[in-house]
Design a protein around this motif. Sequence first.
Motif, PDB file in Angstrom:
ATOM      1  N   TRP A   1       0.829  -1.204   0.000  1.00 45.78           N
ATOM      2  CA  TRP A   1       0.000   0.000   0.000  1.00 45.78           C
ATOM      3  C   TRP A   1       0.866   1.257   0.000  1.00 45.78           C
ATOM      4  O   TRP A   1       0.577   2.216  -0.726  1.00 45.78           O
ATOM      5  N   VAL A   2       1.949   1.252   0.770  1.00 46.36           N
ATOM      6  CA  VAL A   2       2.856   2.409   0.793  1.00 46.36           C
ATOM      7  C   VAL A   2       3.478   2.609  -0.589  1.00 46.36           C
ATOM      8  O   VAL A   2       3.578   3.737  -1.075  1.00 46.36           O
ATOM      9  N   TRP A   3       3.882   1.514  -1.236  1.00 45.34           N
ATOM     10  CA  TRP A   3       4.442   1.626  -2.589  1.00 45.34           C
ATOM     11  C   TRP A   3       3.416   2.195  -3.561  1.00 45.34           C
ATOM     12  O   TRP A   3       3.749   3.008  -4.426  1.00 45.34           O
ATOM     13  N   LEU A   4       2.164   1.772  -3.432  1.00 45.83           N
ATOM     14  CA  LEU A   4       1.121   2.303  -4.310  1.00 45.83           C
ATOM     15  C   LEU A   4       0.919   3.796  -4.088  1.00 45.83           C
ATOM     16  O   LEU A   4       0.759   4.564  -5.039  1.00 45.83           O
ATOM     17  N   VAL A   5       0.954   4.226  -2.839  1.00 46.51           N
ATOM     18  CA  VAL A   5       0.822   5.658  -2.530  1.00 46.51           C
ATOM     19  C   VAL A   5       2.001   6.430  -3.101  1.00 46.51           C
ATOM     20  O   VAL A   5       1.835   7.513  -3.674  1.00 46.51           O
ATOM     21  N   VAL A   6       3.205   5.896  -2.965  1.00 47.90           N
ATOM     22  CA  VAL A   6       4.396   6.556  -3.496  1.00 47.90           C
ATOM     23  C   VAL A   6       4.310   6.665  -5.021  1.00 47.90           C
ATOM     24  O   VAL A   6       4.651   7.712  -5.597  1.00 47.90           O
ATOM     25  N   LEU A   7       3.835   5.611  -5.676  1.00 47.91           N
ATOM     26  CA  LEU A   7       3.715   5.651  -7.132  1.00 47.91           C
ATOM     27  C   LEU A   7       2.658   6.646  -7.585  1.00 47.91           C
ATOM     28  O   LEU A   7       2.829   7.319  -8.615  1.00 47.91           O
ATOM     29  N   VAL A   8       1.557   6.771  -6.840  1.00 49.91           N
ATOM     30  CA  VAL A   8       0.554   7.786  -7.167  1.00 49.91           C
ATOM     31  C   VAL A   8       1.163   9.172  -7.022  1.00 49.91           C
ATOM     32  O   VAL A   8       0.967  10.056  -7.867  1.00 49.91           O
ATOM     33  N   GLY A   9       1.917   9.385  -5.942  1.00 47.04           N
ATOM     34  CA  GLY A   9       2.588  10.677  -5.752  1.00 47.04           C
ATOM     35  C   GLY A   9       3.590  10.979  -6.849  1.00 47.04           C
ATOM     36  O   GLY A   9       3.690  12.117  -7.318  1.00 47.04           O
ATOM     37  N   ALA A  10       4.308   9.946  -7.289  1.00 43.03           N
ATOM     38  CA  ALA A  10       5.269  10.148  -8.384  1.00 43.03           C
ATOM     39  C   ALA A  10       4.550  10.508  -9.673  1.00 43.03           C
ATOM     40  O   ALA A  10       5.019  11.365 -10.436  1.00 43.03           O
ATOM     41  N   GLY A  11       3.415   9.878  -9.908  1.00 43.29           N
ATOM     42  CA  GLY A  11       2.639  10.201 -11.107  1.00 43.29           C
ATOM     43  C   GLY A  11       2.123  11.628 -11.075  1.00 43.29           C
ATOM     44  O   GLY A  11       2.129  12.327 -12.091  1.00 43.29           O
ATOM     45  N   LEU A  12       1.686  12.075  -9.920  1.00 38.70           N
ATOM     46  CA  LEU A  12       1.214  13.452  -9.801  1.00 38.70           C
ATOM     47  C   LEU A  12       2.360  14.455  -9.902  1.00 38.70           C
ATOM     48  O   LEU A  12       2.198  15.530 -10.468  1.00 38.70           O
TER      49      LEU A  12
ATOM     50  N   LEU B   1       4.943  14.196 -11.704  1.00 40.02           N
ATOM     51  CA  LEU B   1       5.435  14.301 -13.084  1.00 40.02           C
ATOM     52  C   LEU B   1       4.948  15.562 -13.774  1.00 40.02           C
ATOM     53  O   LEU B   1       5.636  16.118 -14.622  1.00 40.02           O
ATOM     54  N   PHE B   2       3.747  16.000 -13.416  1.00 39.44           N
ATOM     55  CA  PHE B   2       3.183  17.176 -14.083  1.00 39.44           C
ATOM     56  C   PHE B   2       3.876  18.467 -13.671  1.00 39.44           C
ATOM     57  O   PHE B   2       3.695  19.496 -14.314  1.00 39.44           O
ATOM     58  N   LEU B   3       4.674  18.424 -12.612  1.00 38.55           N
ATOM     59  CA  LEU B   3       5.420  19.604 -12.188  1.00 38.55           C
ATOM     60  C   LEU B   3       6.766  19.718 -12.893  1.00 38.55           C
ATOM     61  O   LEU B   3       7.408  20.760 -12.822  1.00 38.55           O
ATOM     62  N   LEU B   4       7.187  18.651 -13.561  1.00 43.73           N
ATOM     63  CA  LEU B   4       8.480  18.650 -14.242  1.00 43.73           C
ATOM     64  C   LEU B   4       8.338  19.200 -15.658  1.00 43.73           C
ATOM     65  O   LEU B   4       7.311  19.011 -16.311  1.00 43.73           O
TER      66      LEU B   4
END
Length: 85
Positions: free
Chosen positions: A8-19, A21-24
């Motif tokens: 679950w923590v990995w899934l949360v981290v991956l969601v955060g990484a996906g979000l 991406l739009f700041l880069l």
Amino acid sequence: MTSPLAVWVWLVVLVGAGLALFLLPLSHELITAILMGIAAVKAFLVARHYMHLKGQPAMLYAVALVPVVLAIVLGVVLLPDVAYR
């Protein structure tokens, strides 16, 4: 053995990484490709840990791999139609 909380923590981290991406300052195509990769990893984690596929034989993974390969082939075959319309 991986705990459900760690997954679950990995899934949360991956969601955060996906979000994040739009700041880069990246091209839309690159962001889309990275997001598709992240989505594939998340789908694998959910299927493996929450759908209890860890203990299944390897043949099940081979059966699941066929649609993935066909989807990739379909995307590659249709790429010229989408790119040159």
